[in-house]
Design a protein around this motif. Structure first.
Motif, PDB file in Angstrom:
ATOM      1  N   GLU A  20       0.807  -1.270  -0.090  1.00 27.02           N
ATOM      2  CA  GLU A  20      -0.104  -0.115  -0.061  1.00 27.02           C
ATOM      3  C   GLU A  20       0.776   1.382  -0.018  1.00 27.02           C
ATOM      4  N   SER A  21       1.936   1.172   0.475  1.00 26.24           N
ATOM      5  CA  SER A  21       2.979   2.514   0.188  1.00 26.24           C
ATOM      6  C   SER A  21       4.439   2.152   0.269  1.00 26.24           C
ATOM      7  N   THR A  22       5.387   3.486   0.127  1.00 27.38           N
ATOM      8  CA  THR A  22       6.441   3.070   0.063  1.00 27.38           C
ATOM      9  C   THR A  22       7.230   3.972   0.974  1.00 27.38           C
ATOM     10  N   THR A  23       8.314   3.453   1.939  1.00 22.70           N
ATOM     11  CA  THR A  23       8.954   4.541   2.746  1.00 22.70           C
ATOM     12  C   THR A  23      10.254   4.931   2.056  1.00 22.70           C
ATOM     13  N   TRP A  24      10.483   6.357   2.332  1.00 30.47           N
ATOM     14  CA  TRP A  24      11.651   6.773   1.443  1.00 30.47           C
ATOM     15  C   TRP A  24      12.518   7.488   2.845  1.00 30.47           C
ATOM     16  N   LEU A  25      13.859   7.403   2.577  1.00 33.42           N
ATOM     17  CA  LEU A  25      14.624   8.545   2.946  1.00 33.42           C
ATOM     18  C   LEU A  25      14.485   9.651   2.223  1.00 33.42           C
ATOM     19  N   ALA A  26      14.405  11.044   2.904  1.00 32.86           N
ATOM     20  CA  ALA A  26      13.995  12.066   2.162  1.00 32.86           C
ATOM     21  C   ALA A  26      14.834  13.298   2.744  1.00 32.86           C
ATOM     22  N   GLU A  27      14.664  14.375   2.034  1.00 34.89           N
ATOM     23  CA  GLU A  27      15.364  15.677   2.662  1.00 34.89           C
ATOM     24  C   GLU A  27      14.356  16.894   2.497  1.00 34.89           C
ATOM     25  N   GLN A  28      13.894  17.401   3.686  1.00 36.43           N
ATOM     26  CA  GLN A  28      13.158  18.557   3.317  1.00 36.43           C
ATOM     27  C   GLN A  28      14.057  19.563   2.990  1.00 36.43           C
ATOM     28  N   THR A  29      13.740  20.021   1.648  1.00 34.50           N
ATOM     29  CA  THR A  29      14.771  20.915   0.901  1.00 34.50           C
ATOM     30  C   THR A  29      14.753  22.297   1.591  1.00 34.50           C
ATOM     31  N   SER A  30      13.676  22.833   2.122  1.00 30.91           N
ATOM     32  CA  SER A  30      13.903  24.381   2.792  1.00 30.91           C
ATOM     33  C   SER A  30      14.632  24.221   3.938  1.00 30.91           C
ATOM     34  N   ILE A  31      14.992  23.287   4.589  1.00 32.12           N
ATOM     35  CA  ILE A  31      15.748  23.525   5.682  1.00 32.12           C
ATOM     36  C   ILE A  31      16.789  22.618   5.832  1.00 32.12           C
ATOM     37  N   GLY A  32      16.838  21.699   4.817  1.00 32.86           N
ATOM     38  CA  GLY A  32      17.956  20.687   4.812  1.00 32.86           C
ATOM     39  C   GLY A  32      18.006  19.777   5.941  1.00 32.86           C
ATOM     40  N   ARG A  33      16.803  19.271   6.160  1.00 33.06           N
ATOM     41  CA  ARG A  33      16.723  18.226   7.252  1.00 33.06           C
ATOM     42  C   ARG A  33      16.153  16.825   6.528  1.00 33.06           C
ATOM     43  N   GLU A  34      16.937  15.746   7.062  1.00 33.76           N
ATOM     44  CA  GLU A  34      16.652  14.604   6.900  1.00 33.76           C
ATOM     45  C   GLU A  34      15.311  14.250   7.514  1.00 33.76           C
ATOM     46  N   VAL A  35      14.268  13.549   6.632  1.00 32.94           N
ATOM     47  CA  VAL A  35      13.277  12.913   7.246  1.00 32.94           C
ATOM     48  C   VAL A  35      12.763  11.582   6.505  1.00 32.94           C
ATOM     49  N   ILE A  36      11.636  11.186   7.242  1.00 31.35           N
ATOM     50  CA  ILE A  36      11.286   9.637   6.605  1.00 31.35           C
ATOM     51  C   ILE A  36      10.059  10.106   5.946  1.00 31.35           C
ATOM     52  N   VAL A  37       9.602   9.801   4.554  1.00 30.50           N
ATOM     53  CA  VAL A  37       8.333   9.980   4.026  1.00 30.50           C
ATOM     54  C   VAL A  37       7.965   8.675   3.604  1.00 30.50           C
ATOM     55  N   ILE A  38       6.435   8.593   4.124  1.00 28.17           N
ATOM     56  CA  ILE A  38       5.738   7.264   3.701  1.00 28.17           C
ATOM     57  C   ILE A  38       4.827   7.861   2.745  1.00 28.17           C
ATOM     58  N   GLU A  39       4.908   7.252   1.258  1.00 31.38           N
ATOM     59  CA  GLU A  39       4.058   7.816   0.254  1.00 31.38           C
ATOM     60  C   GLU A  39       3.173   6.674   0.131  1.00 31.38           C
ATOM     61  N   LEU A  40       1.992   6.968   0.088  1.00 30.98           N
ATOM     62  CA  LEU A  40       0.752   5.845  -0.396  1.00 30.98           C
ATOM     63  C   LEU A  40       0.777   5.430  -1.772  1.00 30.98           C
ATOM     64  N   THR A  41       0.666   4.239  -1.942  1.00 29.35           N
ATOM     65  CA  THR A  41       0.631   4.091  -3.547  1.00 29.35           C
ATOM     66  C   THR A  41      -0.577   3.224  -3.885  1.00 29.35           C
ATOM     67  N   ASP A  42      -1.498   3.160  -2.925  1.00 28.93           N
ATOM     68  CA  ASP A  42      -2.572   2.348  -3.216  1.00 28.93           C
ATOM     69  C   ASP A  42      -3.748   3.457  -2.848  1.00 28.93           C
ATOM     70  N   PHE A  43      -4.356   4.258  -3.819  1.00 30.46           N
ATOM     71  CA  PHE A  43      -5.132   5.400  -3.309  1.00 30.46           C
ATOM     72  C   PHE A  43      -6.357   5.009  -2.482  1.00 30.46           C
ATOM     73  N   SER A  44      -6.979   3.563  -2.822  1.00 30.34           N
ATOM     74  CA  SER A  44      -8.089   3.146  -2.346  1.00 30.34           C
ATOM     75  C   SER A  44      -8.081   3.333  -0.815  1.00 30.34           C
ATOM     76  N   LYS A  45      -6.848   3.462  -0.279  1.00 36.56           N
ATOM     77  CA  LYS A  45      -6.632   3.391   1.319  1.00 36.56           C
ATOM     78  C   LYS A  45      -6.405   4.706   1.570  1.00 36.56           C
ATOM     79  N   ARG A  46      -6.647   5.676   0.940  1.00 44.81           N
ATOM     80  CA  ARG A  46      -6.346   7.121   1.255  1.00 44.81           C
ATOM     81  C   ARG A  46      -6.858   7.538   2.472  1.00 44.81           C
ATOM     82  N   GLU A  47      -8.225   7.333   2.801  1.00 43.94           N
ATOM     83  CA  GLU A  47      -9.093   7.782   3.910  1.00 43.94           C
ATOM     84  C   GLU A  47      -8.277   6.915   5.324  1.00 43.94           C
ATOM     85  N   SER A  48      -8.094   5.752   5.371  1.00 40.66           N
ATOM     86  CA  SER A  48      -7.403   5.323   6.301  1.00 40.66           C
ATOM     87  C   SER A  48      -6.105   5.616   6.508  1.00 40.66           C
TER      88      SER A  48
END
Length: 491
Positions: A20-48
């Motif tokens: 249902e999702s992909t977990t990324w190592l990411a950077e918040q570019t405006s402040i140069g901060r490392e973050v974890i991003v969880i991206e939903l890939t199955d939009f049928s699960k959007r509300e949950s």
């Protein structure tokens, strides 16, 4: 997947993919901060997905990872979360790394505080696993945000505690101060040697005690000792002896000070407990009662066995020695040494005499009150028998208990066959009288006050043999012919 930009976030590297999702190592570019991003890939699960995100964002605790931002539009649905410092416990386990017992106790204490916070807020949670627990080189604990939408599961805490109890023992190095104590807590967490699941409150208390005891102690490796391994006894609820303790269990050898305890003498070769099946059994005063299956010790508790209990209490800090005390124990009662214990023990160890009679470590313990007996039983994961259970065990295969011949004083294993039941119970008609669990009416005065019952005759008072009973209001009473045996649930 290729690196890409979504809003303020540069998605750098895939950490995990799921249905249902992909977990990324990411950077918040405006402040140069490392973050974890969880991206939903199955939009049928959007509300949950967004529902879980709202609950996670509502959690405000310094030990639990924060939610920074959610993005939900026609093309994207993702959440940016704090990247926690330090390795996870799963990573440490995979690498074979260990954590000193004092640090591990700190970890458990802080972890329990975080979980208690979530419970107090009424927040449902995903399963707590070693993958969610981060612990850095400075000893800082952080937990991934496991909050989720829904109704809290009443059994979630018990499952989380058991899961960690199973997974974490390899992370505690043996041979270091406090290792036995930390490993014992983990044993209780996975259900070994305890009647019920531990709570986070109890884990917090035990961890705090261990941590405070280890402050200022050298953490250099001591002579290698065996890793504590409590096992399920044939008596499911018996507290198994935990690596040189007997534990607390709290068992609770969990307070092992890192020194070996020399045995008091050869271990008694005692018969196994006797299993009494569920059924309808006669009552001492007539009639019958349906009883659940249980197990009862074949012999009365011996001096040697009781000594192990007292030695375990000695391993504990003074403020912890009340851990097995009955909740109603009088405040003025302190300790559980039998009357004249030092003289009794010295004579028993030397196979000498006490009060004119021969004594050794296999003789039944005596000069103990009801509170002493109840505490010992709790330590062993059992309890005192009710008079109904005691009588049912006696009558299981004995049609005429009045024909049992009261045994004299002596080691519990030397009692003659005249005071042994066909199902293997020794000393029911003699040896020492025995405490029972709860008050009962005296049939001579059925409307009178219920009092605590001592049951079975003794070597000093042989009248009525196995049918003998006395009633008392004094649970502090100690006699040279009064001891006890233990009952455990059959589950």
């Amino acid at each position: 997947m290729e690196e890409r930009i979504v809003g303020d976030y540069r998605l750098i590297q895939v950490i995990q993919t799921g249905p249902e999702s992909t977990t990324w190592l990411a950077e918040q570019t405006s402040i140069g901060r490392e973050v974890i991003v969880i991206e939903l890939t199955d939009f049928s699960k959007r509300e949950s997905f967004l529902g879980d995100t709202r609950i996670k964002a509502s959690v405000d605790h310094p030990l639990i990872g924060s939610v920074y931002e959610a993005i939900a539009d026609d093309s994207h649905c993702l959440v940016a979360m704090e990247k926690l410092p330090g390795k996870t416990l799963a990573e440490r386990l995979a690498l074979g790394e260990t954590i000193l017992p004092i640090e591990f106790s700190h970890l458990l204490r802080m972890l329990s505080e975080a979980m208690l916070h979530l419970a107090a807020k009424g927040v449902a949670t995903e399963p707590l696993t070693p993958e969610a627990i981060h612990f850095d080189k400075q000893g800082v604990l952080r937990i991934g945000n496991i909050a989720c939408a829904g109704t809290p599961d009443l059994y979630a805490a018990a499952h989380d505690i058991a899961r960690l109890g199973e997974a974490l023992p390899p992370i505690v190095p043996t041979g270091r101060p406090g290792a036995s104590r930390a490993l014992t807590v983990l044993a209780w967490m996975r259900g070994e040697g305890v009647e019920r699941a531990l709570t986070w409150e109890e884990i917090h208390s035990y961890s705090e005690q261990i941590e405070s005891q280890l402050v200022g102690v050298s953490h250099a490796r001591s002579p290698e000792t065996k890793r504590i391994r409590t096992k399920k006894s044939p008596l499911p609820t018996i507290l198994a002896t935990l690596a040189g303790l007997a534990i607390v269990a709290v068992a609770l050898a969990f307070m092992n000070k890192g020194k070996d305890i020399a045995p008091a003498g050869p271990a008694p070769v005692l018969p196994e407990p006797v299993s009494i099946p569920a059924g309808t059994y006669p009552l001492p005063d007539g009639g019958s009662e349906e009883l659940k299956a249980f197990q009862i010790s074949a012999c009365e508790v011996t001096i040697g066995e009781y000594l192990e209990f007292l030695e375990t209490l000695e391993l504990l800090d003074p403020e912890s020695r009340s851990i097995f005390d009955h909740k109603d124990q009088p405040a003025e009662k302190s300790g559980h040494q039998p009357a004249d214990w030092e003289a009794i023990l010295a004579a028993a160890r030397e196979k000498g005499t006490w009060d004119g009679r021969p004594i050794d470590l296999f003789c039944p313990v005596f000069n103990i009150d009801w509170w002493d007996a109840a505490a010992y039983c709790d330590w062993k994961g059992g309890r005192l028998p009710t008079q109904e259970e005691w009588f049912a065990a006696l009558r299981e295969k004995v049609k005429k208990p009045e024909f049992l011949q009261p045994s004299s004083w002596g080691p519990v294993t030397s009692i003659g066959m005249d005071d042994k039941t066909p199902n293997g119970l020794y000393g029911m008609a003699g040896s020492v009288s025995e405490w029972t669990r709860r008050p009962a009416a005296n049939p001579a005065n059925p409307l009178g006050k219920k009092r605590f019952v001592t049951i079975g005759a003794s070597f000093l008072k042989k009248d009525n043999g196995a049918l003998a009973r006395d009633w008392t209001d004094d649970r502090l009473q100690r006699r040279p012919d009064l001891g006890f045996r233990i009952v455990w649930s059959a589950e």
